[in-house]
Design a protein around this motif. Structure first.
Motif, short mmCIF file in Angstrom:
data_model
loop_
_atom_site.label_atom_id
_atom_site.label_comp_id
_atom_site.label_asym_id
_atom_site.label_seq_id
_atom_site.Cartn_x
_atom_site.Cartn_y
_atom_site.Cartn_z
N TYR A 80 -36.52 -46.37 86.01
CA TYR A 80 -37.13 -45.19 85.54
C TYR A 80 -37.91 -44.40 86.71
N PHE B 18 -35.85 -42.61 88.90
CA PHE B 18 -35.09 -41.66 88.24
C PHE B 18 -35.99 -40.48 88.13
N SER B 19 -37.24 -40.78 87.73
CA SER B 19 -38.22 -39.61 87.63
C SER B 19 -38.46 -38.70 89.24
N LYS C 80 -34.20 -36.94 89.92
CA LYS C 80 -33.62 -36.19 88.65
C LYS C 80 -33.24 -34.85 89.18
N ASP C 81 -34.18 -34.08 89.52
CA ASP C 81 -33.82 -32.76 89.96
C ASP C 81 -32.68 -32.39 90.93
N CYS D 202 -28.21 -38.29 86.83
CA CYS D 202 -28.35 -39.48 86.37
C CYS D 202 -27.63 -39.82 85.01
N ASP E 74 -28.27 -42.05 81.28
CA ASP E 74 -28.99 -43.05 80.62
C ASP E 74 -28.23 -44.15 80.37
N TYR F 289 -31.09 -46.38 84.76
CA TYR F 289 -30.19 -45.11 84.72
C TYR F 289 -29.12 -45.34 85.72
N ARG G 65 -26.08 -33.26 92.59
CA ARG G 65 -26.23 -32.10 91.84
C ARG G 65 -25.25 -31.16 92.35
#
Length: 470
Positions: free
Chosen positions: A384, A387-388, A391-392, A396, A398, A414, A420
């Motif tokens: 996590y 991921f934090s 994530k932008d 990912c 869950d 994740y 992206r």
């Protein structure tokens, strides 16, 4: 009446074992003895020929005694602690030489002989600055002695005094020049030896660098990091990977072929890791451990993003390598699985004083290893915390929670999908694989020249498929 101009420090020459050995140049004491003996000889001969009066007995005694007094002052008193003792003693020699010239009344050839020896010494010992200062002191002391003793009616010296003066001066200059030549030769040999040792050290350091991550090797050889048992707490991004199916493959292949395949895999993956700035910790079997954030860091967010970016490129590169291995007859499908966690770990040198290992320990390391073991073939699992931070920029999915030893509560995990920017119709990486067909396209890496060749190959392949449909 001057220091030996050659004592600029000990020279180095090579002994029979090609090791540098200190060889001292002509000592100050020996040089001063030669110069003052030459001056004493001029005075004695001048007195014998009636050129100088009885008042020169004091200078004659001074020429014979002063080298020993200067040696005592330089080595046995507080003056020996001075960094410029040689220059200071040479200034006294200039004063003494001026006293001699002024006392015997500026007789031309003997005076010129003393001036030449003093100028020669000043230039070699201290350069132009020392020469100028020495000349000033020489002129002052000469003027004072002339004022006390006057100038004789004739400044010409008898023939024997003239010849001895010239011979004594030439002898002093030749002796010191010989020692200067020997010292220069010794310095050249030492320079060659030092250059050879430097080249050997550079070659050895490059060989040793193969056993360390480039970042660690660089920090050690630049002096940024000491080689001692010490650790620190830092927030790092930790990466683990292994090859799914490698155990089965090891039973099918000969050890030599398996070793070649594994080394090729490690080499390719290491280049990807270094491209993103990762510190390669170790290779264990078919596993790779890499971390980001030490010894250099670009910040927690960038370190985590670089780590995940590296994992994505490794996954893409593994597909290309798998196709290459298949063309070489390796039918077992080899897939890479990866796990990444981010958190505080203890990083530094572990082990003993005579054998150290630069690595990391902590529960985040265990978490990354656990994520790698839980990942499916071709899958990248992240914690996590990771991921934090990403994530932008990275998509990912869950994957729920897992229980890990050392963590009081279940850990959310994740799955990394892709960048992206590469999602949707504008993605740069395309893949398509079936029995008898495989395509991996990374359009960002294709040059204009390669583009035409690829289009031609795709058109030929498409024509072949259409003909078979008919």
């Amino acid at each position: 009446m001057m220091n030996a101009p050659l004592n600029m420090g000990k020279a180095l020459v090579l002994d029979g074992n090609s090791a540098p050995v200190a060889v001292p140049p002509m000592p100050d004491y020996n040089g001063r003895v030669v110069a003052y003996t030459a001056t004493a000889l001029i005075i004695a001969l001048g007195m014998f020929e009636g050129l100088f009066g009885a008042n020169m007995y004091g200078l004659l005694a001074g020429c014979l005694i002063w080298p020993h007094i200067a040696c005592y002052l330089s080595r046995r008193t507080l003056l020996r602690k001075s960094n410029r003792i040689r220059q200071k003693m040479l200034m006294l020699d200039c004063i003494f030489g001026g006293a001699c010239i002024g006392t015997w009344g500026l007789i031309l050839v003997p005076s010129a002989a003393v001036v030449l020896m003093i100028m020669f010494s000043c230039l070699i010992v201290g350069g132009i600055r020392q020469w100028l200062l020495g000349m000033v002191l020489l002129v002052v002391s000469t003027s004072a002695a002339v004022a006390l003793n006057g100038v004789p009616a004739s400044l010409q010296a008898p023939i024997w005094t003239t010849l001895v003066s010239l011979l004594a001066t030439g002898t002093y200059i030749c002796v010191t020049a010989y020692y200067a030549h020997q010292q220069a030769r010794s310095l050249m040999l030492a320079k060659t030896q030092i250059q050879n040792q430097r080249e050997q050290s550079i070659a050895l350091s490059h060989k040793l660098s193969k056993y360390l991550s480039p970042q660690v090797w660089q920090s050690i050889f630049t002096g940024e990091r000491d080689v001692r048992l010490e650790t620190q707490r830092k927030k790092l991004a930790i990466f683990f990977s292994d090859i799914k199916g490698f155990t089965d493959l090891s039973e099918e292949m000969e050890p030599e072929a398996l070793t070649e395949l594994l080394n090729h895999y490690f080499n390719e993956m290491s280049e990807v890791a270094l491209k993103y700035g990762g510190t390669i910790d170790k290779f264990v079997g078919d596993s790779i451990m890499v971390f980001f954030g030490d010894p250099t860091s670009r910040g927690q967010r960038e370190d985590a993003f670089a780590c995940v970016s590296m994992a994505i490129e490794m996954r893409k590169h593994m597909k290309i390598m798998r196709q290459k291995w298949r063309s070489q007859g390796i039918k077992t499908p080899l897939e890479i699985r990866m796990g990444i966690s981010t958190g505080y770990t203890t990083v530094g040198n572990f082990g003993a004083e005579n054998r150290m290992d630069y690595t990391i320990i902590g529960k985040e390391v265990n978490l990354a290893s656990r994520l790698e073991s839980l990942a499916e073939p071709g899958e990248i699992l992240v914690s996590y915390e990771t991921f934090s931070l990403i994530k932008d920029r990275i998509m990912c999915r869950d994957k729920g929670e897992i229980t890990v030893k050392g963590f009081g509560r279940p850990v959310p995990i994740y799955e990394v999908v892709d960048f992206r920017r590469d999602m949707g119709p504008n993605r740069s990486f395309l893949e398509h694989e079936h029995s008898g067909f495989a395509m991996y396209l990374d359009s960002e890496k294709v040059t204009e020249k390669e583009r035409q060749s690829i289009l031609s190959a795709l058109e030929d392949a498409a024509d072949r498929l259409r003909q078979e449909d008919v």
